[in-house]
Design an enzyme around this catalytic site. Structure first.
Site, PDB file in Angstrom:
ATOM      1  N   CYS A  34       2.961  18.975  17.840  1.00 35.05           N
ATOM      2  CA  CYS A  34       3.404  17.683  18.380  1.00 35.05           C
ATOM      3  C   CYS A  34       2.222  16.935  18.983  1.00 35.05           C
ATOM      4  O   CYS A  34       1.115  17.459  19.106  1.00 35.05           O
ATOM      5  CB  CYS A  34       4.495  17.891  19.428  1.00 35.05           C
ATOM      6  SG  CYS A  34       3.921  18.779  20.888  1.00 35.05           S
ATOM      7  N   CYS A  37       0.595  18.679  21.900  1.00 31.56           N
ATOM      8  CA  CYS A  37      -0.387  19.707  21.520  1.00 31.56           C
ATOM      9  C   CYS A  37      -1.737  19.060  21.226  1.00 31.56           C
ATOM     10  O   CYS A  37      -2.786  19.550  21.664  1.00 31.56           O
ATOM     11  CB  CYS A  37       0.095  20.472  20.287  1.00 31.56           C
ATOM     12  SG  CYS A  37       1.660  21.341  20.495  1.00 31.56           S
ATOM     13  N   ASP A 442      -2.153  -7.552   1.411  1.00 34.54           N
ATOM     14  CA  ASP A 442      -3.276  -7.661   0.491  1.00 34.54           C
ATOM     15  C   ASP A 442      -2.867  -8.676  -0.570  1.00 34.54           C
ATOM     16  O   ASP A 442      -1.673  -8.908  -0.785  1.00 34.54           O
ATOM     17  CB  ASP A 442      -3.551  -6.295  -0.144  1.00 34.54           C
ATOM     18  CG  ASP A 442      -4.632  -6.370  -1.209  1.00 34.54           C
ATOM     19  OD1 ASP A 442      -5.657  -7.006  -0.961  1.00 34.54           O
ATOM     20  OD2 ASP A 442      -4.428  -5.783  -2.288  1.00 34.54           O
ATOM     21  N   ASP A 617      -2.183  -2.067  -1.925  1.00 35.77           N
ATOM     22  CA  ASP A 617      -2.024  -1.218  -3.106  1.00 35.77           C
ATOM     23  C   ASP A 617      -3.313  -0.594  -3.611  1.00 35.77           C
ATOM     24  O   ASP A 617      -3.277   0.356  -4.388  1.00 35.77           O
ATOM     25  CB  ASP A 617      -1.412  -2.023  -4.257  1.00 35.77           C
ATOM     26  CG  ASP A 617      -2.411  -2.984  -4.888  1.00 35.77           C
ATOM     27  OD1 ASP A 617      -3.201  -3.590  -4.133  1.00 35.77           O
ATOM     28  OD2 ASP A 617      -2.397  -3.134  -6.121  1.00 35.77           O
ATOM     29  N   ASP A 621      -7.519  -0.692   0.295  1.00 35.38           N
ATOM     30  CA  ASP A 621      -6.499  -0.858   1.334  1.00 35.38           C
ATOM     31  C   ASP A 621      -6.143   0.454   2.023  1.00 35.38           C
ATOM     32  O   ASP A 621      -5.449   0.456   3.039  1.00 35.38           O
ATOM     33  CB  ASP A 621      -5.205  -1.441   0.732  1.00 35.38           C
ATOM     34  CG  ASP A 621      -5.427  -2.790   0.081  1.00 35.38           C
ATOM     35  OD1 ASP A 621      -6.102  -3.625   0.698  1.00 35.38           O
ATOM     36  OD2 ASP A 621      -4.926  -2.999  -1.037  1.00 35.38           O
TER      37      ASP A 621
END
Length: 720
Positions: A34, A37, A442, A617, A621
């Protein structure tokens, strides 16, 4: 890892050094699950003398520790991590994957055992429950049924509970209590009480409740494991785009070598159609490079002697002689992979509402259960009755309803989005998507279709140029050839690096390429174009465009209507980005950005207090997708970008982004309602169990009922 006389092991052999000579070490840490941690490990390691930085990636389990000088001791780092209750060894990717796979198999096996135990324990529990309806069993038969229930349920519960027991034990050894501690105590005490009741010929045993609870919790643990497995693939997919071998020029001629053997100063030969293996400078030759994966720019880029070329680019036309300037692990492509990994690490710091509630749950429930036992005994109850009430408190306040409050909503919302063509890869992504206030698109492949398209083709002109276009690798030539369809190919074809292609069509010499290649003065540099002409004849101009998606303007308008700011970040040239922005109705846009520039822009936006949704995409990016508060990618995106994104939408439309946002907002409302109910339930059920109005059997029913309520409420999740 063992230590002699309190001294840490010598791990100096595993130290790495950066170009400036600063040492660092990579460790594989197991047992961290988590954000708490992560923060704890980084905080304690940073406090060690000589440590300059500590970055822990919760997804991959890799802890990178940088030292200020040679005084840093990696063995002391390992010792510190293990003192916190985790295991640490030098990082080995193959070992990390093997351990991860082994954990997945262990969870599946534990879940199978819990399912078997839950089903078969019920065979003996149902006759015991029948006594509630006036069909009382005889004492001997009842005792036999309880023993059979324990014989099946207890071993299954002990085996299936081992993932929780181990985690709880590590936490307690480190002097802390995580969410697995009350679960483990509840299961163990339930088994103890059940055996006690069986031995004393009591009325109820709860073996079925213990193993059923573990089965439900293991489902959630396994789903979390699967989500982590998908997240691990993003950086690996980016590096997979790097060429695996290169042609190195040596005294004896050419030799193919793995890219891991390349060093700065080596000389490489890259032929047309090959991908550049590392960052290098052109020594000889001229060509055009397809940098679309790196920059998003649709047009090919001219390169010549003295120019820097980045790993991952595709050489389109001419042969290049290159001088290596960086190792494969220091290339631009590797840098993007590191940005993606860093983004995933930052994402793991997101503390969900359930985690905040759980942080209060552990100490409160332990205290209430202990007070119930001590107070009941002090007020005259026998130790047996006091213990039953304490166990009832642990069972009735079991975090199932709290744990299901969000996942039940996420599953329902994910199913609805799936039917609408949107794949949700992470439940936490829906929470983040509901919080966004700024959307970044984008251009190429997202707002636009990402494919060069011929503008107003004239069939007769197209037929003349098609034979030469079919012989070229250039993206624009391929688009022209695709528009023309199958047909004859020119002969005596010759590529001119950075200019175009020349050949013979029906006995006549022709050229296809840049205006200057055909002896024409260039006109509008912002236009994407090809020129064609026969020698000594009229020249024909072909214009190309990247068409905007049909519903892009409607999607942008819908997002603005919901109060979101919209922006475009692109690696393409400014005129092309400006046209797309005007067409879809976006006022703020930036062009010519590198992958690092996009990621930096997302970071800057976050520093201004915005929560960013990034929709992209391309490889350029991927880093920005990983850095964003939430990320989406179209189904046509690169696999690396899809892995870096939280949601992937299919189809050609952008309205899926709007629908995903609406459903995420609805899911957030349902999750908050579930939290409210779970809190109210615990406020009522816990006092009832403390006062003896709820025994462990009724507590199990109440706990199951609360889980059912939050699940049914989750089914109400819908659109806006």
């Amino acid at each position: 890892m063992t230590y002699d006389a309190g001294r840490p092991a010598d791990l100096s052999a595993f130290l790495k050094r950066d170009p400036k000579g600063a040492p660092s070490v990579d460790l594989l840490v197991r047992g961290a699950r988590c954000a708490g941690c992560l923060a704890k490990i980084e905080r304690e390691v940073l406090a060690l003398p000589g440590v300059k930085e500590a970055r822990f990636n919760l997804t991959t389990g890799k802890l990178t520790v940088g030292f200020a000088s040679t005084a840093g001791d990696p063995g002391r780092v390992v010792e510190t991590v293990e003192r916190l209750g985790y295991s640490a060894t030098p990082y080995d990717p193959s070992q990390a994957q093997a351990i991860y796979d082994r954990e997945g198999r262990a969870l599946i096996l534990a879940m199978a055992v819990a399912a078997f135990g839950a089903m078969n324990t019920m065979m003996f529990s149902v006759p015991l429950w029948a006594g509630l309806f006036g069909q009382e069993l005889g004492p001997a038969t009842r005792t036999v049924m309880m023993w059979l229930s324990g014989a099946v349920g207890a071993p299954c519960a002990i085996y299936a509970g081992m993932p929780f027991f181990r985690s709880a034990w590590r936490s307690l050894k480190a002097g802390r209590a995580n969410m697995d501690v009350p679960i483990s105590i509840g299961v163990i005490l339930t088994l103890v009480i059940s055996f006690s009741e069986t031995l004393l010929q009591g009325r109820d045993a709860y073996f079925d409740a213990a193993v059923s609870l573990l089965f439900l919790l293991l489902i959630g643990r396994w789903l979390d494991h699967q989500l982590r497995a998908k997240a691990r693939g993003a950086a690996a997919d980016l590096l997979a785009l790097q060429a695996t071998a290169a042609t190195r020029l040596e005294a004896g001629g050419e030799r193919r070598v793995p890219i891991s053997e390349l060093a700065p100063g080596d000389v490489l030969l890259v032929r047309p159609g090959e991908r550049l293996p590392v960052d290098a400078v052109v020594e000889e030759g001229a060509s055009e490079l397809d940098n679309a994966l790196l920059t998003g720019e649709t047009a090919a880029v001219d390169v010549g002697p003295g120019q820097l070329c980045r790993a991952g680019a595709v050489n389109l036309t001419g042969m290049l002689r290159l001088k290596v300037v960086a190792r494969s692990e220091d290339s631009a492509l590797a840098g993007i992979a590191r940005l993606v990994e860093a983004g995933a690490q930052a994402r793991s710091r997101y503390v969900r509402l359930a985690d905040k509630a759980a942080a209060l749950y552990v100490p409160v429930v332990h205290t209430v259960a202990a007070l119930t036992f001590v107070g009941g005994w002090a007020l005259g109850l026998g130790p047996r009755e006091a213990l039953i009430r304490a166990v009832a408190v642990l069972i009735v306040t079991c975090p199932c309803a709290l744990g299901l409050a969000v996942p039940a909503v996420q599953i329902t919302a994910s199913a609805r989005l799936f039917r609408k063509g949107v794949l949700v890869k992470s439940g936490a992504a829906l929470e983040r998507l509901a919080e966004v206030d700024h959307v970044i698109f984008d251009k190429t492949g997202v707002l636009t279709e990402g494919r060069p398209k011929l503008v107003d083709p004239v069939p007769s002109c197209l037929a003349l140029a098609a034979p030469l276009a079919r012989a070229s690798r250039h993206p624009l030539a391929r688009a022209l050839a695709g528009e023309a369809g199958a047909g004859p190919i020119a002969s005596e074809v010759r590529e001119h690096a950075g200019l175009g292609v020349e050949g013979v069509i029906d006995g006549r010499r022709a050229r296809l390429g840049r205006a200057i290649f055909l002896g024409i003065e260039p006109q509008d540099a912002s236009e994407t174009e090809l020129w064609f002409g026969f020698e000594g004849d009229t020249k024909i101009r072909f214009r190309f465009t990247d068409a905007v998606r049909p519903d892009a303007a409607a999607a942008v308008a819908a997002l603005k209507a919901r109060g979101l700011e919209v922006e475009i970040l692109s690696g393409d040239v400014a005129p092309s980005v400006r046209r797309a922005a005007d067409e879809v109705g976006v006022d703020v846009w930036r062009a010519g950005l590198t992958p690092e520039g996009k990621a930096a822009s997302v970071d800057a936006c976050a520093r201004q207090g915005h929560r960013v949704l990034m929709v992209g995409d391309g490889l350029n990016d991927a880093a920005a997708l990983a850095k964003a508060h939430c990320a989406m990618a179209p189904g046509s995106a690169l696999e690396a970008s899809q892995n870096a994104a939280d949601l992937v939408f299919s189809g050609e439309g952008l309205m899926a982004v709007v629908e995903a946002y609406d459903i995420a907002r609805s899911a957030r409302r349902r999750a908050l309602e579930n939290f409210g109910f779970a809190s109210l339930y615990n406020l009522v059920a816990a006092p009832a169990a403390m006062l003896g109005f709820v025994n462990p059997f009724i507590a199990a029913l109440a706990m199951s009922g609360s889980s059912l309520v939050v699940t049914l409420n989750a089914l109400r999740t819908g659109g806006r």
